[in-house]
Scaffold this motif. Structure first.
Motif, PDB file in Angstrom:
ATOM      1  N   PRO A 225      46.414  35.235  37.225  1.00  0.00           N
ATOM      2  CA  PRO A 225      45.265  35.744  37.694  1.00  0.00           C
ATOM      3  C   PRO A 225      45.036  37.355  37.258  1.00  0.00           C
ATOM      4  N   ILE A 226      46.201  37.890  36.394  1.00  0.00           N
ATOM      5  CA  ILE A 226      45.841  38.994  35.823  1.00  0.00           C
ATOM      6  C   ILE A 226      45.287  38.946  34.465  1.00  0.00           C
ATOM      7  N   PHE A 227      45.569  37.858  33.651  1.00  0.00           N
ATOM      8  CA  PHE A 227      45.124  37.696  32.440  1.00  0.00           C
ATOM      9  C   PHE A 227      43.715  36.928  32.370  1.00  0.00           C
ATOM     10  N   LEU A 228      43.451  36.306  33.413  1.00  0.00           N
ATOM     11  CA  LEU A 228      42.221  35.686  33.486  1.00  0.00           C
ATOM     12  C   LEU A 228      41.178  36.642  34.449  1.00  0.00           C
ATOM     13  N   ARG A 229      39.802  36.533  34.275  1.00  0.00           N
ATOM     14  CA  ARG A 229      39.065  37.099  35.413  1.00  0.00           C
ATOM     15  C   ARG A 229      38.879  35.939  36.423  1.00  0.00           C
ATOM     16  N   ARG A 230      38.595  34.852  36.209  1.00  0.00           N
ATOM     17  CA  ARG A 230      38.706  33.870  37.341  1.00  0.00           C
ATOM     18  C   ARG A 230      39.060  32.556  36.798  1.00  0.00           C
ATOM     19  N   LEU A 231      39.892  31.853  37.461  1.00  0.00           N
ATOM     20  CA  LEU A 231      40.341  30.453  37.542  1.00  0.00           C
ATOM     21  C   LEU A 231      39.555  29.539  38.365  1.00  0.00           C
ATOM     22  N   LEU A 232      38.603  28.531  37.850  1.00  0.00           N
ATOM     23  CA  LEU A 232      38.092  27.826  38.706  1.00  0.00           C
ATOM     24  C   LEU A 232      38.795  26.290  38.728  1.00  0.00           C
ATOM     25  N   ILE A 233      39.114  25.710  39.975  1.00  0.00           N
ATOM     26  CA  ILE A 233      39.699  24.337  39.847  1.00  0.00           C
ATOM     27  C   ILE A 233      38.724  23.456  40.424  1.00  0.00           C
TER      28      ILE A 233
ATOM     29  N   PRO B  18      51.505  45.933  37.852  1.00  0.00           N
ATOM     30  CA  PRO B  18      50.883  44.804  37.748  1.00  0.00           C
ATOM     31  C   PRO B  18      49.546  44.875  38.636  1.00  0.00           C
ATOM     32  N   LEU B  19      49.646  45.583  39.588  1.00  0.00           N
ATOM     33  CA  LEU B  19      48.556  45.632  40.434  1.00  0.00           C
ATOM     34  C   LEU B  19      47.381  46.260  39.791  1.00  0.00           C
ATOM     35  N   LEU B  20      47.501  47.226  39.068  1.00  0.00           N
ATOM     36  CA  LEU B  20      46.677  48.008  38.358  1.00  0.00           C
ATOM     37  C   LEU B  20      45.999  47.324  37.287  1.00  0.00           C
ATOM     38  N   ALA B  21      46.951  46.346  36.495  1.00  0.00           N
ATOM     39  CA  ALA B  21      46.506  45.429  35.593  1.00  0.00           C
ATOM     40  C   ALA B  21      45.575  44.527  36.013  1.00  0.00           C
ATOM     41  N   TRP B  22      45.935  43.780  37.254  1.00  0.00           N
ATOM     42  CA  TRP B  22      44.849  42.990  37.842  1.00  0.00           C
ATOM     43  C   TRP B  22      43.619  43.418  38.436  1.00  0.00           C
ATOM     44  N   PHE B  23      43.633  44.911  38.918  1.00  0.00           N
ATOM     45  CA  PHE B  23      42.311  45.606  39.302  1.00  0.00           C
ATOM     46  C   PHE B  23      41.452  45.957  37.963  1.00  0.00           C
ATOM     47  N   GLY B  24      42.190  46.068  37.024  1.00  0.00           N
ATOM     48  CA  GLY B  24      41.469  46.410  35.618  1.00  0.00           C
ATOM     49  C   GLY B  24      40.733  45.202  35.105  1.00  0.00           C
ATOM     50  N   ASN B  25      41.371  44.051  35.285  1.00  0.00           N
ATOM     51  CA  ASN B  25      40.636  42.967  34.807  1.00  0.00           C
ATOM     52  C   ASN B  25      39.687  42.410  35.601  1.00  0.00           C
ATOM     53  N   ARG B  26      39.863  42.591  36.790  1.00  0.00           N
ATOM     54  CA  ARG B  26      38.676  41.835  37.939  1.00  0.00           C
ATOM     55  C   ARG B  26      37.673  43.035  38.020  1.00  0.00           C
ATOM     56  N   TYR B  27      37.995  44.185  38.177  1.00  0.00           N
ATOM     57  CA  TYR B  27      36.520  45.083  38.563  1.00  0.00           C
ATOM     58  C   TYR B  27      36.421  45.884  37.379  1.00  0.00           C
ATOM     59  N   ARG B  28      35.343  45.479  36.585  1.00  0.00           N
ATOM     60  CA  ARG B  28      35.119  46.092  35.300  1.00  0.00           C
ATOM     61  C   ARG B  28      33.556  46.815  35.550  1.00  0.00           C
TER      62      ARG B  28
END
Length: 326
Positions: free
Chosen positions: A15-23, A316-326
């Motif tokens: 979830p941090i590395f990807l912007r969205r994973l769809l299954i 790690p939370l900041l990394a997640w925010f950085g990838n998701r909210y661009r």
């Protein structure tokens, strides 16, 4: 034990590395039967990581044999359930190992695990399904007609689809197709070569439904439109409000030196080949937690335990925010 630890880390890291994973179509996977996951192969080792992170079963993955040549690497790869595949083109001495590969794979399925096989045979960063080799068909034949315990095994046509092949912030769609059972084929199994061809035709048809196809001549705008149509209008995360975008900007700013250092190292190691994403994710997966821990310990020593703990949770939370909210 190392396999389960790695899968735990992968599920946290994706979830941090990807912007969205769809299954898509997970409900199509039968329960309580042996599974052979037949996947395309456009993302190198990263393909298996995405599949393994989603499935509940333990997975074993067939992987090119030449990466097992160094003893230290072989030991590590075996810990994460990789099974080497040596092709006859690599030397006659490896032909006998094909039987070992099949034996290990069938044993894994008999144990209630899933085996992942990349049916195209080679990895290429492109948006289409390449012609299938005969490896998947032969594995399925061996399971269904030579092993009394695997008669109910299902082959799951699978598509792993990437928005791009270089670094973080991508959309990825993991799509499962309609399962294949030997009863779906009309050819008599005794007509071996004809049976293999029918199986491959059926597998190609069902895999191709789950794979993003973009012509090599497509323009940038045509490619963007194809991505959005394939992944869906809801696949792009909301940009969020002003606060979230601000936190995202701060997360990217803080992590930029770390990320660029990894990118530089991986670019040199892989020469930006098909292994680029896999190597980048692998290094981040195991080294980033250590970096976070080291920074937290340093902060804790100078600013106190609570400050160190806050940094450990915040990075790690900041990394997640950085990838998701661009």
């Amino acid at each position: 034990m190392f396999y389960f630890f790695s899968r735990f880390l992968i599920r946290l890291a994706l979830p941090i590395f990807l912007r969205r994973l769809l299954i898509v179509n997970r409900v199509k996977i039968p329960q309580n039967v042996p599974l052979l996951i037949a996947s395309n192969h456009s993302g190198s080792f990263f393909d298996a990581l995405v599949i393994g992170a989603d499935l509940e079963q333990v997975i074993y993955t067939l992987t090119r044999g030449d990466v097992f040549r160094k003893p230290a690497v072989k030991f590590w790869l075996r810990q994460i359930n990789l099974i080497p595949v040596f092709r006859g083109s690599e030397g006659r001495q490896h032909v006998k190992n094909l039987d070992v590969t099949t034996s290990e794979s069938l044993a894994a399925m008999r144990g209630g695990n899933a085996v992942v096989i990349f049916s195209e045979g080679i990895c290429v960063n492109e948006w289409k399904l390449r012609p299938l080799g005969k490896g998947t068909a032969r594995m399925a034949y061996q399971a269904w007609f030579t092993d009394k315990d695997l008669g109910e095994m299902r082959v799951i046509p699978t598509g792993v689809n990437y928005e791009h092949y270089r670094g973080t912030g991508k959309r990825v769609a993991l799509r499962y197709g309609d399962p294949i059972h030997h009863s779906d084929l009309k050819t008599n199994p005794e007509d071996y070569e004809k049976w293999l061809r029918e199986f491959n035709d059926l597998l190609f048809e069902r895999m191709n439904r789950e794979i993003l196809t973009i012509p090599e001549t497509a323009t940038k705008e045509e490619r963007k439109l194809a991505f959005n149509n394939f992944f869906g209008t809801n696949s792009i995360p909301s940009r969020g409000n002003f606060v979230f975008r601000g936190i995202g900007w701060l997360g990217r700013l803080i992590h930029r030196p770390i990320y660029h250092a990894f990118v530089k190292k991986v670019s040199k190691i892989t020469a930006r080949t098909v292994f680029y994403d896999s190597a980048l994710f692998g290094l981040l997966l195991y080294l980033y937690p250590l970096i976070v821990l080291l920074i937290s310990l340093i902060v804790g020593i100078f600013a106190g335990f609570k400050a160190g703990l806050a940094v450990f949770a915040a990075l790690p939370l900041l990394a997640w925010f950085g990838n998701r909210y661009r």
